[in-house]
Design an enzyme around this catalytic site. Structure first.
Site, mmCIF file in Angstrom:
data_model
loop_
_atom_site.group_PDB
_atom_site.id
_atom_site.type_symbol
_atom_site.label_atom_id
_atom_site.label_comp_id
_atom_site.label_asym_id
_atom_site.label_seq_id
_atom_site.Cartn_x
_atom_site.Cartn_y
_atom_site.Cartn_z
ATOM 1 N N THR A 125 5.295 -26.793 26.438
ATOM 2 C CA THR A 125 4.206 -27.666 25.964
ATOM 3 C C THR A 125 3.962 -27.492 24.468
ATOM 4 O O THR A 125 4.263 -26.424 23.906
ATOM 5 C CB THR A 125 2.891 -27.370 26.726
ATOM 6 O OG1 THR A 125 1.816 -28.065 26.087
ATOM 7 C CG2 THR A 125 2.536 -25.892 26.719
ATOM 8 N N ASP A 126 3.358 -28.509 23.854
ATOM 9 C CA ASP A 126 2.970 -28.393 22.432
ATOM 10 C C ASP A 126 1.830 -27.390 22.238
ATOM 11 O O ASP A 126 1.582 -26.927 21.131
ATOM 12 C CB ASP A 126 2.585 -29.761 21.843
ATOM 13 C CG ASP A 126 1.383 -30.432 22.522
ATOM 14 O OD1 ASP A 126 0.896 -29.931 23.558
ATOM 15 O OD2 ASP A 126 0.934 -31.477 21.999
ATOM 16 N N GLU A 127 1.121 -27.054 23.329
ATOM 17 C CA GLU A 127 -0.054 -26.176 23.188
ATOM 18 C C GLU A 127 0.320 -24.754 22.781
ATOM 19 O O GLU A 127 -0.532 -24.006 22.302
ATOM 20 C CB GLU A 127 -0.872 -26.164 24.493
ATOM 21 C CG GLU A 127 -1.407 -27.532 24.833
ATOM 22 C CD GLU A 127 -2.584 -27.499 25.800
ATOM 23 O OE1 GLU A 127 -3.261 -26.460 25.909
ATOM 24 O OE2 GLU A 127 -2.803 -28.524 26.459
ATOM 25 N N TYR A 150 -3.943 -20.784 29.836
ATOM 26 C CA TYR A 150 -2.876 -21.746 30.172
ATOM 27 C C TYR A 150 -1.762 -21.703 29.124
ATOM 28 O O TYR A 150 -0.589 -21.493 29.445
ATOM 29 C CB TYR A 150 -3.444 -23.175 30.257
ATOM 30 C CG TYR A 150 -2.378 -24.247 30.199
ATOM 31 C CD1 TYR A 150 -1.498 -24.434 31.257
ATOM 32 C CD2 TYR A 150 -2.228 -25.064 29.071
ATOM 33 C CE1 TYR A 150 -0.497 -25.404 31.202
ATOM 34 C CE2 TYR A 150 -1.230 -26.030 29.007
ATOM 35 C CZ TYR A 150 -0.368 -26.197 30.075
ATOM 36 O OH TYR A 150 0.628 -27.142 30.010
ATOM 37 N N SER A 151 -2.136 -21.880 27.844
ATOM 38 C CA SER A 151 -1.071 -21.982 26.834
ATOM 39 C C SER A 151 -0.378 -20.640 26.627
ATOM 40 O O SER A 151 0.814 -20.597 26.310
ATOM 41 C CB SER A 151 -1.591 -22.567 25.522
ATOM 42 O OG SER A 151 -2.727 -21.899 25.066
ATOM 43 N N ALA A 152 -1.104 -19.525 26.838
ATOM 44 C CA ALA A 152 -0.457 -18.211 26.734
ATOM 45 C C ALA A 152 0.579 -18.040 27.847
ATOM 46 O O ALA A 152 1.672 -17.512 27.618
ATOM 47 C CB ALA A 152 -1.505 -17.100 26.808
ATOM 48 N N SER A 153 0.243 -18.529 29.048
ATOM 49 C CA SER A 153 1.216 -18.406 30.145
ATOM 50 C C SER A 153 2.428 -19.310 29.884
ATOM 51 O O SER A 153 3.561 -18.934 30.162
ATOM 52 C CB SER A 153 0.564 -18.730 31.494
ATOM 53 O OG SER A 153 0.237 -20.105 31.596
ATOM 54 N N LYS A 154 2.188 -20.489 29.305
ATOM 55 C CA LYS A 154 3.308 -21.388 28.995
ATOM 56 C C LYS A 154 4.182 -20.796 27.882
ATOM 57 O O LYS A 154 5.408 -20.906 27.915
ATOM 58 C CB LYS A 154 2.795 -22.768 28.569
ATOM 59 C CG LYS A 154 2.119 -23.568 29.661
ATOM 60 C CD LYS A 154 3.061 -23.936 30.795
ATOM 61 C CE LYS A 154 4.110 -24.954 30.415
ATOM 62 N NZ LYS A 154 4.953 -25.326 31.571
HETATM 63 N N1 NAD Z 1 0.540 -33.378 31.527
HETATM 64 C C1 NAD Z 1 0.746 -33.125 30.247
HETATM 65 O O1 NAD Z 1 0.214 -33.827 29.370
HETATM 66 C C2 NAD Z 1 1.658 -32.002 29.822
HETATM 67 C C3 NAD Z 1 1.916 -31.827 28.452
HETATM 68 C C4 NAD Z 1 2.775 -30.818 28.056
HETATM 69 C C5 NAD Z 1 3.404 -30.033 29.015
HETATM 70 N N2 NAD Z 1 3.132 -30.203 30.342
HETATM 71 C C6 NAD Z 1 3.851 -29.358 31.320
HETATM 72 O O2 NAD Z 1 4.612 -30.236 32.134
HETATM 73 C C7 NAD Z 1 4.723 -29.712 33.457
HETATM 74 C C8 NAD Z 1 4.263 -30.764 34.455
HETATM 75 O O3 NAD Z 1 2.913 -31.117 34.165
HETATM 76 P P1 NAD Z 1 2.107 -32.154 35.067
HETATM 77 O O4 NAD Z 1 1.050 -32.742 34.209
HETATM 78 O O5 NAD Z 1 3.041 -33.028 35.780
HETATM 79 O O6 NAD Z 1 1.408 -31.158 36.113
HETATM 80 P P2 NAD Z 1 0.765 -31.416 37.541
HETATM 81 O O7 NAD Z 1 -0.341 -30.410 37.649
HETATM 82 O O8 NAD Z 1 0.478 -32.848 37.766
HETATM 83 O O9 NAD Z 1 1.942 -31.010 38.549
HETATM 84 C C9 NAD Z 1 2.401 -29.708 38.701
HETATM 85 C C10 NAD Z 1 3.267 -29.664 39.952
HETATM 86 O O10 NAD Z 1 3.788 -28.321 40.104
HETATM 87 C C11 NAD Z 1 3.633 -27.929 41.452
HETATM 88 N N3 NAD Z 1 3.524 -26.467 41.502
HETATM 89 C C12 NAD Z 1 2.537 -25.693 40.984
HETATM 90 N N4 NAD Z 1 2.787 -24.386 41.236
HETATM 91 C C13 NAD Z 1 3.975 -24.349 41.906
HETATM 92 C C14 NAD Z 1 4.742 -23.293 42.411
HETATM 93 N N5 NAD Z 1 4.363 -22.028 42.291
HETATM 94 N N6 NAD Z 1 5.909 -23.585 43.037
HETATM 95 C C15 NAD Z 1 6.312 -24.882 43.175
HETATM 96 N N7 NAD Z 1 5.595 -25.932 42.714
HETATM 97 C C16 NAD Z 1 4.439 -25.668 42.067
HETATM 98 C C17 NAD Z 1 2.375 -28.641 41.922
HETATM 99 O O11 NAD Z 1 2.304 -28.720 43.340
HETATM 100 C C18 NAD Z 1 2.518 -29.995 41.241
HETATM 101 O O12 NAD Z 1 3.277 -30.875 42.025
HETATM 102 C C19 NAD Z 1 3.881 -28.448 33.477
HETATM 103 O O13 NAD Z 1 4.737 -27.336 33.317
HETATM 104 C C20 NAD Z 1 2.973 -28.582 32.271
HETATM 105 O O14 NAD Z 1 2.636 -27.309 31.747
HETATM 106 C C21 NAD Z 1 2.264 -31.174 30.768
#
Ligand code: NAD
Length: 334
Positions: A125-127, A150-154
């Site tokens: 992520t950009d965060e 969140y961003s620290a874990s990412k």
């Molecule tokens: N949404 C954004 O704007 C954004 C921006 C930058 C990065 N991201 C990253 O993109 C990825 C997807 O984001 P999103 O918005 O689709 O998230 P979301 O919360 O809509 O979906 C996350 C999915 O992961 C699944 N999941 C969670 N823990 C799990 C586990 N332990 N094992 C298997 N499946 C698991 C959930 O059931 C869900 O289907 C994430 O890694 C997020 O950090 C998202």
């Protein structure tokens, strides 16, 4: 090509799954998802009967299940969208974030290393770059300065990927998207929350003054960026995926209200989120050099998103909790 898509039942993962199945007739997809509160098979309702689509309900932290799935499915690539994703929840309860976003990523990398998976693409992520208010947009070499659990874990998951490339030459590519928006985004997130509250004529909370800047990218454009990186990206590299569309939060809400014909008086300023980064911003030279650029203009993307939420009440109505329309800040609920 055989894609094992972890987190494929979430917002971005389901949009990517749909994109890949539409684009490639020879694609075979296994969605591997724990189905947390954010993951739903309803997100995949239109592809679930496709013979090229398979689903398994499983946790990326469960080594045995993951190894079994990879052994049986033999993917050409593992694409990791799985994550705990809501910053407000990470302030209230960080533990699941550390587990999935750090240990889960470690487990994917270890499994891919042992079973010699040809490619892992990890969604970061950009965060991770932290608050860039008054600073230059981050390129891929910029330091990580995460502000929230969140961003620290990412950031940790991202660093693990880098280490697996340097130490083991594990073929991994990291993708760092900016804020995505579009259909199938969980109603707790900023844009769907604004649309659903506006539809009900309910107050729309804005943290602080609403002057935080985010860079918005339509989710289908991000799916295309992922496809570009999978086909043209270099292993061991990280790619920023900006939307080139920086907007203040207040401006986002005002634009949505205008498009929906709702009054600005619905906006209610509430106490700011602790550690709230004022601006995220990235350079995108590397992904642009691969030939990708976002296609969807901002207002058009918003119009499509609003239309989707209006037409798909069946999808979001069951997700509204009893206190959905309250204005409490989530980290106070604890
Ligand atoms: N949404 C954004 O704007 C954004 C921006 C930058 C990065 N991201 C990253 O993109 C990825 C997807 O984001 P999103 O918005 O689709 O998230 P979301 O919360 O809509 O979906 C996350 C999915 O992961 C699944 N999941 C969670 N823990 C799990 C586990 N332990 N094992 C298997 N499946 C698991 C959930 O059931 C869900 O289907 C994430 O890694 C997020 O950090 C998202």
């Amino acid at each position: 090509m055989r894609y094992l898509i972890t987190g494929g039942a979430g917002f971005m993962g389901s949009n990517f799954t749909r994109y890949i199945l539409r684009k490639y007739s020879d694609a075979v997809v296994l969605v591997y998802d724990k189905l947390t509160y954010a993951g739903r098979l309803e997100n995949l309702h239109d592809v679930k009967d496709d013979p090229r689509f398979k689903f398994i309900k499983a946790d990326i932290c469960d080594e045995e299940q993951l190894v079994k799935a990879v052994k049986e499915f033999q993917p050409d690539a593992i694409i990791n969208f799985a994550g705990e994703t809501h910053v407000d929840r990470s302030i209230n309860e960080p533990a699941p974030f550390l587990k999935t976003n750090v240990l889960g990523v470690f487990n994917i990398l270890e499994t891919a290393r042992k079973l010699e998976t040809p490619l892992v693409v990890h969604v970061s992520t950009d965060e991770i770059y932290g608050n860039l208010w008054g600073k230059e947009p981050a390129d891929e070499e910029a330091p990580f300065r995460p502000s929230s659990p969140y961003s620290a874990s990412k950031a940790s998951g991202d660093l693990l990927c880098q280490s697996y490339w340097r130490t083991y030459r594990l073929p991994v590519i990291i993708v760092r998207p900016s804020n995505n928006y579009g259909p199938y985004q969980f109603p707790e997130k900023f844009i769907p929350k604004t649309i659903i509250r506006a539809l009900h004529g309910k107050p729309i909370p804005i943290y602080g003054r609403g002057d935080q800047v985010r860079d918005w990218l339509y989710v289908e454009d991000f799916a295309e960026a992922m496809d570009t990186v999978i086909n043209k990206g270099s292993k061991g590299e990280a790619y920023n995926v900006p939307g080139f569309n920086e907007r203040r939060n207040l401006e986002v809400v005002e634009t949505i209200l205008k498009l929906m014909g709702k009054p600005k008086s619905l906006i209610k300023h509430v106490e700011d989120r602790p550690g709230h980064d004022r601006r995220y911003a990235m350079r995108g030279d590397k992904i642009l050099a691969l030939g990708w650029r976002p296609r969807t203009p901002w207002v058009e993307g918003l119009e499509r998103t609003i239309k989707w939420y209006i037409e798909n009440e069946w999808w979001w109505r069951p997700l509204l909790s009893d206190d959905y329309f309250q204005l409490d800040t989530p980290w106070r609920k604890g």
